[in-house]
Design a protein around this motif. Structure first.
Motif, PDB file in Angstrom:
ATOM      1  N   UNK A  18       0.897  -1.287  -0.056  1.00  0.00           N
ATOM      2  CA  UNK A  18       0.020   0.076   0.097  1.00  0.00           C
ATOM      3  C   UNK A  18       0.795   1.194  -0.011  1.00  0.00           C
ATOM      4  N   UNK A  19       2.039   1.339   0.667  1.00  0.00           N
ATOM      5  CA  UNK A  19       2.807   2.389   0.704  1.00  0.00           C
ATOM      6  C   UNK A  19       3.410   2.547  -0.683  1.00  0.00           C
ATOM      7  N   UNK A  20       3.944   1.304  -1.071  1.00  0.00           N
ATOM      8  CA  UNK A  20       4.547   1.591  -2.397  1.00  0.00           C
ATOM      9  C   UNK A  20       3.543   2.258  -3.569  1.00  0.00           C
ATOM     10  N   UNK A  21       2.398   1.795  -3.430  1.00  0.00           N
ATOM     11  CA  UNK A  21       1.438   2.280  -4.106  1.00  0.00           C
ATOM     12  C   UNK A  21       1.185   3.806  -4.098  1.00  0.00           C
ATOM     13  N   UNK A  22       1.111   4.261  -3.015  1.00  0.00           N
ATOM     14  CA  UNK A  22       0.920   5.425  -2.925  1.00  0.00           C
ATOM     15  C   UNK A  22       2.120   6.485  -3.276  1.00  0.00           C
ATOM     16  N   UNK A  23       3.637   5.791  -3.026  1.00  0.00           N
ATOM     17  CA  UNK A  23       4.808   6.586  -3.493  1.00  0.00           C
ATOM     18  C   UNK A  23       4.693   6.648  -5.117  1.00  0.00           C
ATOM     19  N   UNK A  24       4.045   5.436  -5.727  1.00  0.00           N
ATOM     20  CA  UNK A  24       3.771   5.436  -7.049  1.00  0.00           C
ATOM     21  C   UNK A  24       3.017   6.441  -7.679  1.00  0.00           C
ATOM     22  N   UNK A  25       1.986   6.682  -6.857  1.00  0.00           N
ATOM     23  CA  UNK A  25       0.754   7.798  -7.096  1.00  0.00           C
ATOM     24  C   UNK A  25       1.470   8.960  -6.954  1.00  0.00           C
ATOM     25  N   UNK A  26       2.229   9.103  -5.908  1.00  0.00           N
ATOM     26  CA  UNK A  26       3.098  10.447  -5.803  1.00  0.00           C
ATOM     27  C   UNK A  26       3.768  10.721  -7.149  1.00  0.00           C
ATOM     28  N   UNK A  27       4.589   9.917  -7.502  1.00  0.00           N
ATOM     29  CA  UNK A  27       5.727  10.164  -8.526  1.00  0.00           C
ATOM     30  C   UNK A  27       4.793  10.428  -9.944  1.00  0.00           C
ATOM     31  N   UNK A  28       3.914   9.655 -10.326  1.00  0.00           N
ATOM     32  CA  UNK A  28       2.970   9.768 -11.254  1.00  0.00           C
ATOM     33  C   UNK A  28       2.119  11.076 -11.226  1.00  0.00           C
ATOM     34  N   UNK A  29       1.745  11.610 -10.243  1.00  0.00           N
ATOM     35  CA  UNK A  29       0.961  12.847 -10.198  1.00  0.00           C
ATOM     36  C   UNK A  29       1.997  14.003 -10.091  1.00  0.00           C
ATOM     37  N   UNK A  30       3.022  13.785  -9.853  1.00  0.00           N
ATOM     38  CA  UNK A  30       4.425  14.831  -9.801  1.00  0.00           C
ATOM     39  C   UNK A  30       4.610  15.069 -11.170  1.00  0.00           C
ATOM     40  N   UNK A  31       4.753  14.093 -11.967  1.00  0.00           N
ATOM     41  CA  UNK A  31       5.293  14.150 -13.267  1.00  0.00           C
ATOM     42  C   UNK A  31       4.455  14.939 -14.083  1.00  0.00           C
ATOM     43  N   UNK A  32       2.948  14.480 -14.032  1.00  0.00           N
ATOM     44  CA  UNK A  32       2.077  15.423 -14.846  1.00  0.00           C
ATOM     45  C   UNK A  32       1.699  16.882 -14.202  1.00  0.00           C
ATOM     46  N   UNK A  33       1.879  17.072 -13.111  1.00  0.00           N
ATOM     47  CA  UNK A  33       1.741  18.467 -12.510  1.00  0.00           C
ATOM     48  C   UNK A  33       2.787  19.328 -12.922  1.00  0.00           C
ATOM     49  N   UNK A  34       4.011  18.774 -12.911  1.00  0.00           N
ATOM     50  CA  UNK A  34       5.277  19.708 -13.045  1.00  0.00           C
ATOM     51  C   UNK A  34       5.422  19.894 -14.460  1.00  0.00           C
ATOM     52  N   UNK A  35       4.941  19.089 -15.446  1.00  0.00           N
ATOM     53  CA  UNK A  35       4.956  19.282 -16.880  1.00  0.00           C
ATOM     54  C   UNK A  35       3.847  19.958 -17.411  1.00  0.00           C
TER      55      UNK A  35
END
Length: 427
Positions: free
Chosen positions: A9-26
């Protein structure tokens, strides 16, 4: 088993963090981030700093995202193999693909895309830490990628330009909308500002035949009468021949001189009262001429061609009107310009510029070879047409209504039916 599920679960949350960050920052707005940084927003400054090196940013995000996804899949596979044997591999693949796709990819990226600016500001600080931590690894990965490019015979790409091009700005302007009021006027003004670097003075100048000028050798009384009768405050003075401009007389300077004299107008030197004429080439761009007006604190210039022949005048107001449209004051003499007819056609004066028509009606008539609508007819027809002749150019019908000597003075322009419903201009 519980610890493994919590870890997944923690790893899935971290994955969501990375995915959202990529989209938001670009996807975050560059102009908005730049504006916020100028106002002192440190989070916006961090966003801009991260996007200065997109290779490091994307590399760190992808590295972190792949690490947590692979680790989560490995843990899930190990757990399900223990529960279901070899079939656990299939179950783990199906389960992790579903969970990662929905909760770690689509959901966070959709939210980040819809709230890109807010999410980018919120995630900028933690992502900055991630980029610094992973910088040795991303540098090694980038070096390996560059090596592969060189082996393949392709030079590694340099840093892409971060600033938007003029065409990107034009696209952004066309997409600009306002839910409270029509935005067409704002779009036209913004497009006109970009055009200042491409349009030349010769395209917007007042032609010499329409310029009010005064013979400096006339008696002072006659000159004063002409100045008072003119709607203009600055009038060129010529001597011997109209091409020989000897000064530009300002009505205020003339009235000041008259007010300071105790006698009559005899002996009043009008040339001495006038300012030195300022000549500019007709190929000067509007942005350069605007800067020169500001630098010299002038509002009036005389336009000459490559041979030094007087062609017309250009004023600061002419350039401003290219941006905001016609500026009419109480002294201006209104000209009909464009008159809409009941059948959808337009009666257009030959001196109306193509740029004005394109801007008013959203047309795309070419203005590279001719500045006025009469000039366009002459250019396309390759002749001086007779009254009553009609031509079809660029999907429109042009009918010559009036001609004075060799000059076309009035044209009936009939646009295609899909463009005939455009709102009428102010006449």
């Amino acid at each position: 088993m519980l610890e493994t599920l919590v870890g997944i679960l923690v790893l899935l949350l971290l994955s969501a963090f990375f995915s959202g960050s990529e989209t938001a920052l670009t996807a975050a707005s560059r102009p908005l981030m730049h504006h916020l940084e100028q106002t002192g927003d440190k989070r916006a400054m961090t966003v801009n700093h991260l996007r200065e090196r997109t290779d490091r940013l994307i590399g760190a995000i992808l590295l972190g995202n792949n690490l947590v996804n692979i680790l989560a899949s490995a843990l899930a596979t190990s757990l399900l193999i223990g529960l279901f044997g070899e079939a656990g591999v299939l179950y783990a693949t199906i389960a992790m693909t579903t969970l990662v796709l929905i909760f770690s990819e689509i959901l966070p990226k959709t939210y980040a895309f819809r709230n890109a600016n807010r999410a980018a500001l919120f995630l900028s600080a933690p992502i900055s830490v991630v980029v610094r931590v992973f910088s040795p690894f991303t540098a090694a990965i980038q070096a390996a990628i560059d090596g592969v490019f060189r082996l393949a015979g392709a030079a590694p790409g340099g840093e892409a330009g971060m600033g938007p091009s003029a065409e990107e700005l034009r696209g952004a302007i066309d997409l600009h909308t306002d839910t409270e009021r029509p935005a067409e006027q704002e779009r036209a003004m913004l497009r006109s500002i970009l055009d200042l670097t491409e349009v030349e003075v010769g395209e917007i100048m007042i032609h010499r035949k329409n310029v009010a000028m005064i013979d400096a050798d006339q008696p002072a009384e006659a000159v004063v009468s002409q100045v008072l009768a003119s709607p203009f405050t600055r009038i060129p003075l010529w001597r011997d021949q109209p091409d020989n401009i000897v000064g530009v007389l300002h009505a205020k300077a003339l009235l000041r001189a008259i007010g300071s004299r105790s006698g009559g107008l005899a002996g009043l030197d009008l040339v001495a009262l006038s300012s030195k004429p300022w000549f500019v080439p007709e190929a000067t761009t509007l942005i350069d001429q605007l800067q020169e007006f500001r630098r010299r604190r002038e509002h009036f210039a005389l336009v000459v061609d490559e041979y030094g022949t007087f062609m017309g005048i250009v004023t600061l107001e002419d350039i401003l009107e290219e941006i905001v449209g016609d500026i009419v004051d109480e002294h201006d003499i209104p000209a009909p310009g464009v008159v809409r007819q009941a059948d959808g056609s337009l009666i257009v004066q030959g001196s109306v510029t193509i740029r004005d028509l394109n801007r008013r009606f959203g047309w795309h008539l070419p203005d590279e070879d001719a500045a006025t609508i009469a000039g366009l007819v002459l250019h396309e027809s390759r002749r001086i047409p007779e009254v009553g002749q009609a031509f079809l150019f660029h999907g429109m019908r042009f009918e010559v209504l009036r001609r004075h000597r060799q000059q076309i003075t009035s044209i009936r322009l009939t646009p295609p039916p899909d463009q005939a419903a455009s709102p009428p201009p102010e006449t």
